[in-house]
Scaffold this motif. Sequence first.
Motif, PDB file in Angstrom:
ATOM      1  N   LEU A  78      38.270  38.065  43.840  1.00 29.92           N
ATOM      2  CA  LEU A  78      37.740  38.806  42.616  1.00 29.92           C
ATOM      3  C   LEU A  78      38.934  38.806  41.592  1.00 29.92           C
ATOM      4  N   THR A  79      38.057  38.430  40.371  1.00 27.99           N
ATOM      5  CA  THR A  79      38.651  38.438  38.974  1.00 27.99           C
ATOM      6  C   THR A  79      38.251  39.157  38.096  1.00 27.99           C
ATOM      7  N   ILE A  80      39.048  39.725  37.422  1.00 28.26           N
ATOM      8  CA  ILE A  80      38.792  41.005  36.437  1.00 28.26           C
ATOM      9  C   ILE A  80      39.355  40.454  34.975  1.00 28.26           C
ATOM     10  N   ASN A  81      38.930  40.646  34.011  1.00 31.10           N
ATOM     11  CA  ASN A  81      39.305  40.137  32.684  1.00 31.10           C
ATOM     12  C   ASN A  81      39.121  41.150  31.512  1.00 31.10           C
ATOM     13  N   THR A 126      42.512  39.112  41.112  1.00 33.82           N
ATOM     14  CA  THR A 126      43.458  38.707  39.772  1.00 33.82           C
ATOM     15  C   THR A 126      42.981  39.417  38.883  1.00 33.82           C
ATOM     16  N   LEU A 127      43.839  40.037  38.048  1.00 34.40           N
ATOM     17  CA  LEU A 127      43.638  41.147  36.946  1.00 34.40           C
ATOM     18  C   LEU A 127      44.435  40.541  35.714  1.00 34.40           C
ATOM     19  N   ASN A 128      43.632  40.168  34.792  1.00 31.55           N
ATOM     20  CA  ASN A 128      43.920  39.643  33.378  1.00 31.55           C
ATOM     21  C   ASN A 128      43.703  40.583  32.189  1.00 31.55           C
ATOM     22  N   ARG A 129      44.765  40.940  31.887  1.00 32.14           N
ATOM     23  CA  ARG A 129      44.554  41.667  30.484  1.00 32.14           C
ATOM     24  C   ARG A 129      43.971  42.947  30.809  1.00 32.14           C
ATOM     25  N   CYS A 130      44.229  43.634  31.655  1.00 32.81           N
ATOM     26  CA  CYS A 130      43.680  44.966  31.976  1.00 32.81           C
ATOM     27  C   CYS A 130      44.443  45.888  31.921  1.00 32.81           C
ATOM     28  N   THR A 131      43.802  47.264  31.634  1.00 36.91           N
ATOM     29  CA  THR A 131      44.553  48.510  31.438  1.00 36.91           C
ATOM     30  C   THR A 131      44.096  49.477  32.523  1.00 36.91           C
ATOM     31  N   LYS A 176      47.239  39.974  41.691  1.00 42.59           N
ATOM     32  CA  LYS A 176      47.827  39.338  40.867  1.00 42.59           C
ATOM     33  C   LYS A 176      47.727  39.936  39.389  1.00 42.59           C
ATOM     34  N   LEU A 177      48.786  40.519  38.689  1.00 37.23           N
ATOM     35  CA  LEU A 177      48.494  40.908  37.461  1.00 37.23           C
ATOM     36  C   LEU A 177      49.002  40.296  36.173  1.00 37.23           C
TER      37      LEU A 177
END
Length: 211
Positions: free
Chosen positions: A94-97, A134-139, A158-159
Motif C-alpha cells: 500500500l502506498t499513500i501520497n 509507504t507514506l509520502n507527505r502524509c499528515t 516507511k514514512l
Amino acid sequence: RDLHSFPTRRSSDLTIANGDTASLANAITAFNGGSTDYVINLASSGNYLVSGAPLPAIADPNGTRSLTINGNGSTIQRSGANAFVILENDSTSLTINSLSIEFGSSVHGGGLYANTTRQACGFDICSPVGGLTTLNRCTFSGNTNLGAIGVAFASQVKLDRCSLLQNTGSSGGGISNYGGSVTATNCTFASNSGATGGAVFNAPFDGNITL
C-alpha cells in the motif's frame, strides 16, 4: 508472435469525488476482490468523513498486487461516536501520497493499522508475512487510543516527509510498533503524547524503528 514482448500487469484507476466516502469504500472493496493493481485518486483538497462504520480493510490475499491512494491534499476524518481505525492494511503493498488522516480511534492504531494477516508455509513451518505501507507527505493528527499508527509483527511501514501532530496513545502517541519495521525520513513529530512514548513506542526485542 513477438518473442521479445511480455505481458504487463494492468492497473485500474478510480477517481473519487469530493466527499464521496461510499465510493471510496467501494473502491477498496473492488481492489480486494480484483486481479490488478489499483490507483485511487481523491479530489484535490477534498474532505471525506467516515462515520458509523470503518472503511473496509485493504487486503490482497495472495500478496501479489498493490494499491496506491493519491490523496492530492485531501483529508479523511472519523466522524461520530463510534471508535475505529481510519485505514487498515492487511499484509498488502500500500502506498499513500499527500493525505491527511484525522481523529481515528482504535486499540490497534487510530489513523493507520499495518496488520499482518498472511502466512508463508514450508516444511510444516509457517511464518507471518506482513505488508509494506509507504507514506509520502502524509499528515496524522488528532488520532487516539493507540495513537496515529499501529504496526503489527512482521509489517513494514516507511514514512517520508510526513507529519504526526497532536496524537495520543496508550503506548506511543505517534507510532506504536509491536514487532514490525518502521523507517521515518524527514518527518515531523510534534505534540504527541503516550503512556510509554510521546512520539514513538517500540516493543522490546520485537521490532525496530529508524528515525
